[in-house]
Design an enzyme around this catalytic site. Structure first.
Site, PDB file in Angstrom:
ATOM      1  N   ARG A  47       0.816  -1.122  -0.108  1.00  0.00           N
ATOM      2  CA  ARG A  47      -0.211   0.004  -0.110  1.00  0.00           C
ATOM      3  C   ARG A  47       0.875   1.397   0.070  1.00  0.00           C
ATOM      4  O   ARG A  47       0.576   1.868  -0.510  1.00  0.00           O
ATOM      5  CB  ARG A  47      -0.966  -0.349   1.122  1.00  0.00           C
ATOM      6  CG  ARG A  47      -1.359   1.503   1.435  1.00  0.00           C
ATOM      7  CD  ARG A  47      -3.026   1.585   1.935  1.00  0.00           C
ATOM      8  NE  ARG A  47      -3.024   0.302   3.449  1.00  0.00           N
ATOM      9  CZ  ARG A  47      -2.051   0.767   4.248  1.00  0.00           C
ATOM     10  NH1 ARG A  47      -1.446   1.508   4.920  1.00  0.00           N
ATOM     11  NH2 ARG A  47      -2.192  -0.200   5.575  1.00  0.00           N
ATOM     12  N   TYR A 100     -15.796  17.602 -16.291  1.00  0.00           N
ATOM     13  CA  TYR A 100     -16.346  16.238 -16.438  1.00  0.00           C
ATOM     14  C   TYR A 100     -17.270  16.245 -15.364  1.00  0.00           C
ATOM     15  O   TYR A 100     -16.546  16.207 -13.886  1.00  0.00           O
ATOM     16  CB  TYR A 100     -14.636  15.057 -15.884  1.00  0.00           C
ATOM     17  CG  TYR A 100     -15.304  13.828 -15.596  1.00  0.00           C
ATOM     18  CD1 TYR A 100     -16.210  13.220 -16.461  1.00  0.00           C
ATOM     19  CD2 TYR A 100     -14.802  12.974 -14.685  1.00  0.00           C
ATOM     20  CE1 TYR A 100     -16.655  11.830 -16.378  1.00  0.00           C
ATOM     21  CE2 TYR A 100     -14.872  11.899 -14.116  1.00  0.00           C
ATOM     22  CZ  TYR A 100     -15.463  11.232 -15.114  1.00  0.00           C
ATOM     23  OH  TYR A 100     -16.369  10.275 -14.853  1.00  0.00           O
ATOM     24  N   ASP A 173      -6.578  18.390 -14.771  1.00  0.00           N
ATOM     25  CA  ASP A 173      -7.024  17.514 -15.716  1.00  0.00           C
ATOM     26  C   ASP A 173      -6.460  17.395 -16.643  1.00  0.00           C
ATOM     27  O   ASP A 173      -6.912  17.938 -17.832  1.00  0.00           O
ATOM     28  CB  ASP A 173      -8.924  17.695 -14.601  1.00  0.00           C
ATOM     29  CG  ASP A 173      -8.883  15.538 -15.520  1.00  0.00           C
ATOM     30  OD1 ASP A 173      -8.070  14.897 -15.998  1.00  0.00           O
ATOM     31  OD2 ASP A 173     -10.016  15.417 -15.037  1.00  0.00           O
ATOM     32  N   LYS A 198      -7.546   6.073 -19.741  1.00  0.00           N
ATOM     33  CA  LYS A 198      -7.885   6.942 -20.524  1.00  0.00           C
ATOM     34  C   LYS A 198      -6.334   6.705 -21.789  1.00  0.00           C
ATOM     35  O   LYS A 198      -6.379   5.583 -22.137  1.00  0.00           O
ATOM     36  CB  LYS A 198      -7.608   8.051 -20.486  1.00  0.00           C
ATOM     37  CG  LYS A 198      -9.450   8.904 -19.543  1.00  0.00           C
ATOM     38  CD  LYS A 198     -10.236   7.583 -19.951  1.00  0.00           C
ATOM     39  CE  LYS A 198     -12.016   7.624 -19.082  1.00  0.00           C
ATOM     40  NZ  LYS A 198     -11.906   8.059 -17.237  1.00  0.00           N
TER      41      LYS A 198
HETATM   42  C1  LIG Z   1     -11.560  14.135 -17.980  1.00  0.00           C
HETATM   43  C2  LIG Z   1     -11.842  12.718 -16.561  1.00  0.00           C
HETATM   44  N1  LIG Z   1     -10.969  13.327 -15.672  1.00  0.00           N
HETATM   45  C3  LIG Z   1     -11.017  12.289 -14.827  1.00  0.00           C
HETATM   46  C4  LIG Z   1     -12.544  10.944 -15.027  1.00  0.00           C
HETATM   47  C5  LIG Z   1     -12.185   9.737 -14.057  1.00  0.00           C
HETATM   48  O1  LIG Z   1     -11.318   8.944 -14.258  1.00  0.00           O
HETATM   49  P1  LIG Z   1     -11.785   7.133 -13.608  1.00  0.00           P
HETATM   50  O2  LIG Z   1     -12.620   6.984 -14.423  1.00  0.00           O
HETATM   51  O3  LIG Z   1     -10.427   6.726 -14.508  1.00  0.00           O
HETATM   52  O4  LIG Z   1     -11.739   6.844 -12.140  1.00  0.00           O
HETATM   53  C6  LIG Z   1     -12.497  10.957 -16.398  1.00  0.00           C
HETATM   54  C7  LIG Z   1     -13.460   9.699 -15.976  1.00  0.00           C
HETATM   55  O5  LIG Z   1     -13.978   9.392 -17.618  1.00  0.00           O
HETATM   56  C8  LIG Z   1     -12.205  11.699 -16.626  1.00  0.00           C
HETATM   57  O6  LIG Z   1     -12.061  12.006 -18.382  1.00  0.00           O
END
Ligand SMILES: Cc1ncc(COP(=O)(O)O)c(C=O)c1O
Length: 398
Positions: A47, A100, A173, A198
């Site tokens: 961890r 998001y 992000d 992604k």
């Molecule tokens: C722009 C963006 N940030 C954060 C996330 C969250 O990521 P996760 O689904 O890996 O938790 C996503 C998920 O689609 C996203 O598109």
């Protein structure tokens, strides 16, 4: 070393014991100690740290040109840990008006109960950002560029200046661009977050997240919180992500090329009322994107002139574009944000247009992708599907 070389080598020296070229999957929870307090190479419990995760973290730090990186079980785990490292109850956060949906939900439905307040502002309007910061104890400005799903572009260098002038951190992000196309830390951001699920992972086979810090200042606090709260990337997930990262540059080039062709097709299609792609010269953020990105990405959103039912029907009619959430994998995906990824923003200021369709353009043959979209959009109204779950119903399910 250049980006492509770092992606393949950073954090990935051949294994000292065997010479294995690929970092092994250290599928272990614990490590033999040489006497009490005698942890070998600093590893004592997975961890806290694991060599496969360390390899990924070192690679991500090198790609984003940050001081330290931390790999998490998901993008949301990364966001949550970073926010709770930087913020305390009573702090205020500024988020994009088209953030998001999951980020919005984290602030609105989780962190709000722990005393962290937020305002959503269109960050393309820097005066609106300045007004929102005026007289507030804003701890951090949260940015996305391009945004999910409306592909807005924020001038990150300018936003960093505004945030810092008001004593706030800028977190970006960078999921949609990936570090190959955009490096926010070099533009002044203090931290970057990723859903490595992604483009970084790139093959739709692993869920993960990451935080990269520009300076080492908060690294110990973040490491402490990551260990204390436990949302870490497991060794196999870290290994899969690291494997994906090696081909990031070549994949992104192809994603960008295919997405540009898709955007051009959609722009010329009479059934399409609006195309969102920062590579189009008419996109309001095109100039800024051309300045701060090295390519316009693989995501394209568009709206159907005939409205919501047609948008839903198009999503159900593609054969190559798979109907599904997520993005950034080698295969093309299509989705209806209002009923799928952004259902959690229904009824809020962040609600997305009901006639919107989002595409994650993959790296298949471009002609095949264009043919698929042409046939899906050219359906007759009698073929429209009407029995989909509404956004509100889905919201209740989540
Ligand atoms: C722009 C963006 N940030 C954060 C996330 C969250 O990521 P996760 O689904 O890996 O938790 C996503 C998920 O689609 C996203 O598109």
């Amino acid at each position: 070393m250049k980006f492509e070389t770092r992606a393949i080598h950073a954090g990935q020296e051949p294994d000292q014991l065997t010479g294995a070229v690929v970092p092994p999957i250290y599928q272990t929870s614990t490590y033999k100690q040489d006497g009490v307090g005698g942890a070998r190479s600093g590893y004592e419990y997975s961890r806290t740290a694991n060599p496969t995760r360390t390899a990924l973290e070192e690679c991500l730090a090198a790609l984003e040109t940050g001081a330290r990186a931390f790999a998490f079980a998901s993008g949301m785990a990364a966001e949550d840990c970073l926010i709770r490292t930087l913020c305390r109850p009573g702090d205020h956060v500024l988020i994009p008006a088209d953030a998001y949906g999951g980020t919005y939900r984290l602030f609105a439905n989780v962190l709000a109960h722990w005393g962290i307040s937020y305002d959503a502002v269109p960050q393309t309007d820097l005066d609106a950002v300045r007004d929102a910061l005026e007289g507030r104890r804003t701890r951090l400005v949260w940015a996305e560029s391009p945004t999910n799903p409306l592909l807005s572009i924020v001038d990150l260098a300018a936003l960093a200046e505004v945030a810092h002038a008001n004593g706030a951190f800028l977190v970006t992000d960078n999921t949609f661009a990936s570090p190959y196309l955009q490096r926010p830390l070099e533009l002044g951001a203090d931290a970057v977050v990723h859903s490595t699920t992604k483009y970084l992972g790139g093959h739709s086979d692993v869920v993960g997240g990451a935080v990269v810090l520009r300076e080492a200042g908060y690294a110990d606090d973040l490491a402490f919180n990551q260990n204390a709260t436990g949302g870490i990337a497991g060794p196999f997930d870290a290994w899969l992500t690291l494997r994906g990262v090696k081909t990031l540059a070549v994949r992104m080039d192809r994603h960008c090329a295919n997405a540009a062709l898709v955007a051009r097709l959609l722009t010329a299609h009479p059934a399409v009322s609006h195309v969102y792609y920062p590579g189009l010269p008419e996109h309001p953020g095109h100039k800024v994107a051309a300045m701060q990105m090295h390519g316009f990405g693989g995501m394209v959103s568009f709206r159907l002139a005939a409205g919501e039912q047609k948008a839903v029907a198009v999503c159900g009619r593609t054969r190559l574009f798979t109907l599904g959430e997520s993005l950034g994998g080698v295969e093309s995906l299509i989705e209806h944000p209002a009923r799928m990824t952004h259902a959690s923003a229904a009824g809020s200021a962040l609600e997305v247009p009901a006639d919107l369709v989002r595409l994650s353009v993959g790296i298949e043959d471009a002609d095949d992708l264009l043919d698929d979209l042409r046939q899906a959009i050219s359906l007759r109204s009698s073929e429209v599907i009407t029995n989909c779950t509404s956004g509100t119903e889905r919201l209740k399910l989540r």
